[in-house]
Design a protein around this motif. Structure first.
Motif, PDB file in Angstrom:
ATOM      1  N   GLN A  40       0.759  -1.319  -0.016  1.00 39.36           N
ATOM      2  CA  GLN A  40      -0.040   0.056  -0.099  1.00 39.36           C
ATOM      3  C   GLN A  40       0.946   1.220   0.005  1.00 39.36           C
ATOM      4  O   GLN A  40       2.036   1.153   0.678  1.00 39.36           O
ATOM      5  CB  GLN A  40      -0.908   0.190   1.294  1.00 39.36           C
ATOM      6  CG  GLN A  40      -1.898  -0.887   1.173  1.00 39.36           C
ATOM      7  CD  GLN A  40      -2.859  -1.115   2.396  1.00 39.36           C
ATOM      8  OE1 GLN A  40      -2.847  -0.051   3.153  1.00 39.36           O
ATOM      9  NE2 GLN A  40      -3.558  -2.003   2.726  1.00 39.36           N
ATOM     10  N   GLN A  46      -1.887   2.543   6.580  1.00 43.23           N
ATOM     11  CA  GLN A  46      -1.920   1.017   6.827  1.00 43.23           C
ATOM     12  C   GLN A  46      -1.566   0.398   8.219  1.00 43.23           C
ATOM     13  O   GLN A  46      -2.424  -0.172   8.809  1.00 43.23           O
ATOM     14  CB  GLN A  46      -0.844   0.181   5.727  1.00 43.23           C
ATOM     15  CG  GLN A  46      -0.941  -1.244   5.926  1.00 43.23           C
ATOM     16  CD  GLN A  46      -0.257  -2.042   4.865  1.00 43.23           C
ATOM     17  OE1 GLN A  46       0.806  -1.517   4.371  1.00 43.23           O
ATOM     18  NE2 GLN A  46      -0.439  -2.945   4.514  1.00 43.23           N
ATOM     19  N   GLU A  50      -4.666  -1.318  10.421  1.00 42.88           N
ATOM     20  CA  GLU A  50      -4.375  -2.770  11.291  1.00 42.88           C
ATOM     21  C   GLU A  50      -4.538  -2.823  12.704  1.00 42.88           C
ATOM     22  O   GLU A  50      -5.191  -3.325  13.336  1.00 42.88           O
ATOM     23  CB  GLU A  50      -2.705  -3.227  10.957  1.00 42.88           C
ATOM     24  CG  GLU A  50      -2.792  -3.542   9.493  1.00 42.88           C
ATOM     25  CD  GLU A  50      -3.763  -4.622   8.834  1.00 42.88           C
ATOM     26  OE1 GLU A  50      -4.005  -5.540   9.628  1.00 42.88           O
ATOM     27  OE2 GLU A  50      -4.351  -4.370   7.960  1.00 42.88           O
ATOM     28  N   GLU A 140       2.165  -3.656   7.911  1.00 34.78           N
ATOM     29  CA  GLU A 140       1.433  -4.821   7.481  1.00 34.78           C
ATOM     30  C   GLU A 140       0.324  -5.517   8.455  1.00 34.78           C
ATOM     31  O   GLU A 140      -0.620  -6.094   8.192  1.00 34.78           O
ATOM     32  CB  GLU A 140       1.523  -5.483   6.204  1.00 34.78           C
ATOM     33  CG  GLU A 140       2.522  -6.492   6.591  1.00 34.78           C
ATOM     34  CD  GLU A 140       2.861  -7.377   5.258  1.00 34.78           C
ATOM     35  OE1 GLU A 140       2.475  -7.163   4.323  1.00 34.78           O
ATOM     36  OE2 GLU A 140       3.377  -8.584   5.750  1.00 34.78           O
TER      37      GLU A 140
END
Lengths: 231, 473
Positions: A40, A46, A50, A140
């Motif tokens: 991304q 991101q 998350e 991530e």
């Protein structure tokens, strides 16, 4: 001696099975991918997304002052008069020592080693706030990597019900593979020289052991606040 | 569940326990769904699994070098290593250590290896207080039971049952509010941590090149057990090793996703020896127990592949047999498909260990989800063959197989049998199923219906259609 006996058994066993195990081992390269999910553009975005999915709190700020304001609010909310924290210069947030001083907070040393260990632990137990920096953060998975060691006690992300972690933009990487490679690049084979412990933290403590019902904070902090300083 | 009850009776019991059935369905379906979405989100899940298999195969192929390397690195960091050929040696080492250090109270975080060697019973018999601190393990310890799932040891318990245990043992006021129960457990266990003299943990991976052990968890009890007490003892099956730190970049990803569908577990601790000079917390002593207990022999045989296992529990959730009977019915430390392979190898003295490989329809769902692609159905078949070779065959089964052979090799008998079957189906079956069959077939219908035969056989239908076609053309 059991060591020699076990090793002798292993050698005998491997004369039979080493060839096919070795062939299996060679089917694929072992090098981990730097990251596992589709890339991304916005790493900070991101990471934040998350962490929020995991019921963690994430804050994007562009200045130290903004970060301090959030910490100030959390001190107020938890009514903390003390914190279990890293050495403040290891956290590296400008103005943090002054903020704590102005609030009348003396960071408690988590020095539990030696005589009176249990008494020290009992004294630390009621403190409502943990305060730490990080070594790296992984976008991530919304993960913090803490490399503990002198001035960076493990208890400063573990004991209290609320953990605040400061992450600087430059500490963010995309994936786990990248994080491990960076550790090796920084410390070579001395990652564990000055420290006995590295911990990856991915969200607040959780359990689903009662009827698969998700609950936070069974042992570690139920509240995890991560402040990402982008400035 | 005690071994005095035979396997088939345990199965029967489980199938008729409705709260267990609800709990199993809830847990396994959630685990399956979470795993599936975590795996499908990956860019290239197959590659990651192939890598995981290769990394584990490499570790086994070089176990004779990697174990001494791990041990040497742990010792270089100030840790102690115990090489234990069997459970007795491991138990003895830990008990002697605890006595020598004046330990009274021990906290434990989840360790299947310690279950395997019945460590708790031995420690308690030696006079130590042992507290399991993973919430699920704590619940079953209070209940005096054993884990029923590798990842979720107490999935068989309802919230009402847990509430009763907490009221009885922790003085909790009557409630079935989960948050309140969690808070009660947190407070009770926190004091146990702070007062403990020794923490005992399992090991998910030993990392040979770093002299580190890896512990993966969600609750934080493993972090507390390995940080707060003065002594940390870690127990590791000798096969649970990877060669390099970088290997974790693959292994942690597949482990978390396969086990619970998480991208990473909440806490992953890498621990290398005791606290260093200048560190403020952490244990003063670190002991690593390397447990063989038959593994070095298994490595040389036809079940060596089972040693690739990373104990994620995915095969349990995927298995239709496990979904129906749960972990306790297996009666062994390791349950589910991988347990059916490991138990006859690790616990050969269990009277019905040889029956566990029968508890499979060989559907292959286990191999499909295995993060290291262990050929579980193949090995289940090998175990069955071994049991036959060892003469462990039920006489009824022998007769049945002889009958089957006769039928399948003689078309006349096959046709006659089919006709008889269709006749009885017509007059005895209800809604396409038999509810009860006469002995010895009642063993089948005791737990499930038997499907009735359709009114016409395939060959009859074939002949009919052929005739129709001929007459219409």
């Amino acid at each position: 001696m059991s060591r020699e006996q076990i090793l002798a058994h292993l050698r005998t066993s491997l004369t039979a099975n080493r060839p096919w195990l070795q062939a299996e081992a060679e089917r694929m390269p072992h090098e981990p991918p730097p990251f596992a999910l589709p890339a991304q553009d916005d790493l900070v975005g991101q990471f934040v997304a998350e962490l929020v999915k995991l019921e963690g709190k994430a804050y994007r700020v562009v200045s130290a002052d903004e970060a301090l304001a959030i910490i100030d609010r959390l001190i107020e909310e938890t009514q903390a008069t003390s914190v279990i924290g890293w050495d403040l210069d290891q956290i590296g947030l400008p103005g943090l020592p002054e903020l704590l001083a102005a609030r009348g907070i003396t960071p408690a040393k988590a020095d539990v080693r030696g005589e009176g260990r249990k008494a020290r632990l009992q004294a630390l137990e009621p403190i409502p706030l943990c305060l730490s920096g990080v070594e790296l953060a992984i976008a991530e998975s919304g993960t913090l990597l803490l490399r503990h060691g002198p001035g960076k006690p493990r208890l400063a992300s573990l004991l209290a019900p609320c953990h605040i972690a400061i992450v600087f933009h430059s500490q963010l990487v995309r994936g786990l593979g990248e994080a491990l490679a960076l550790l090796t690049q920084r410390y070579g084979d001395n990652i564990f020289g000055p420290t006995s412990n590295l911990t990856f933290i991915t969200g607040p403590s959780r359990t689903a052991d009662i009827e698969m019902t998700l609950s936070l904070g069974i042992h570690g902090p139920p509240q995890l606040h991560v402040i990402v300083v982008e400035g | 569940m005690p071994q005095t009850i035979a396997f088939y009776d345990r199965v029967d019991h489980a199938l008729h326990d409705s709260s267990l059935q609800t709990a199993l369905h809830r847990a396994t379906s959630r685990f399956i769904g979470n795993r599936a979405s975590a795996i499908s989100a990956l860019g290239d899940a197959d590659r990651l699994r192939d890598q995981a298999r290769a990394i584990r195969a490499h570790a086994l192929a070089h176990l004779d070098e990697l174990l001494p390397q791990l041990a040497a690195n742990v010792e270089a960091r100030g840790g102690h290593v115990c090489w234990a050929s069997d459970g007795e040696e491991a138990r003895q080492y830990i008990i002697e250590l605890a006595h020598a250090r004046g330990v009274r109270s021990i906290v434990k975080s989840k360790s299947m290896a310690s279950e395997e060697i019945h460590l708790n019973e031995a420690l308690e018999a030696a006079g130590f207080e042992v507290i399991e601190t993973d919430l699920g393990e704590y619940i079953i310890q209070l209940a005096g039971e054993t884990p029923s799932h590798i990842i979720a040891p107490a999935i068989h318990k309802t919230r009402e049952q847990v509430s009763e245990l907490f009221q009885q043992h922790l003085g909790m006021p009557p409630t079935t509010e989960v948050p309140l129960m969690i808070r009660t457990a947190r407070q009770a266990l926190r004091q146990r941590f702070l007062q403990a003299d020794m923490g005992i943990s399992g090991v998910n991976f030993g990392v040979a090149d770093s002299g580190a052990i890896v512990i993966v968890e969600n609750e934080g009890n493993a972090r507390l057990s390995t940080t707060v007490p003065r002594i940390h003892v870690a127990i590791m099956g000798i096969e649970r090793i990877v060669a390099r730190l970088a290997d974790l970049g693959v292994m942690l990803q597949v482990l978390a996703r396969s086990a619970t569908g998480q991208k990473l577990s909440v806490y992953t601790s890498l621990i290398s020896g005791p606290a260093r000079p200048g560190e403020e917390d952490g244990p003063e002593e670190f002991h690593l127990v390397l447990l063989d207990n038959g593994r070095s022999q298994i490595l040389g045989g036809q079940y060596a592949e089972s040693l690739l296992c990373i104990r994620c529990g995915a095969c349990l959730n995927a298995c239709p047999v496990y979904q129906a009977i749960g972990g306790h019915a297996y009666g062994s430390v390791y349950s589910g498909p991988i347990g059916a392979i490991l138990t006859p190898l690790l616990q050969p003295d269990l009277p019905d260990a040889h029956l566990l490989p029968q508890a499979s329809s060989l559907c292959g769902a286990c191999q499909e989800v295995c993060p290291v692609r262990i050929a579980i159905p193949d090995m289940l078949l090998r175990h069955r063959a071994d049991a036959v070779k060892a003469g462990k065959v039920n006489p009824v089964e022998k007769v049945a197989i002889a009958g089957y052979t006769l039928t399948m090799t003689h078309p006349a008998i096959y046709n006659a049998g089919g006709k008889a079957g269709r006749f009885f189906s017509r007059i005895l079956a209800r809604k396409g199923h038999f509810r009860r069959l006469p002995p010895p077939l009642h063993l089948w219908t005791k737990q499930r219906d038997f499907p009735a035969l359709p009114p016409k056989s395939f060959r009859e239908l074939w002949a009919e259609r052929k005739n129709q076609r001929r007459s219409s053309s």
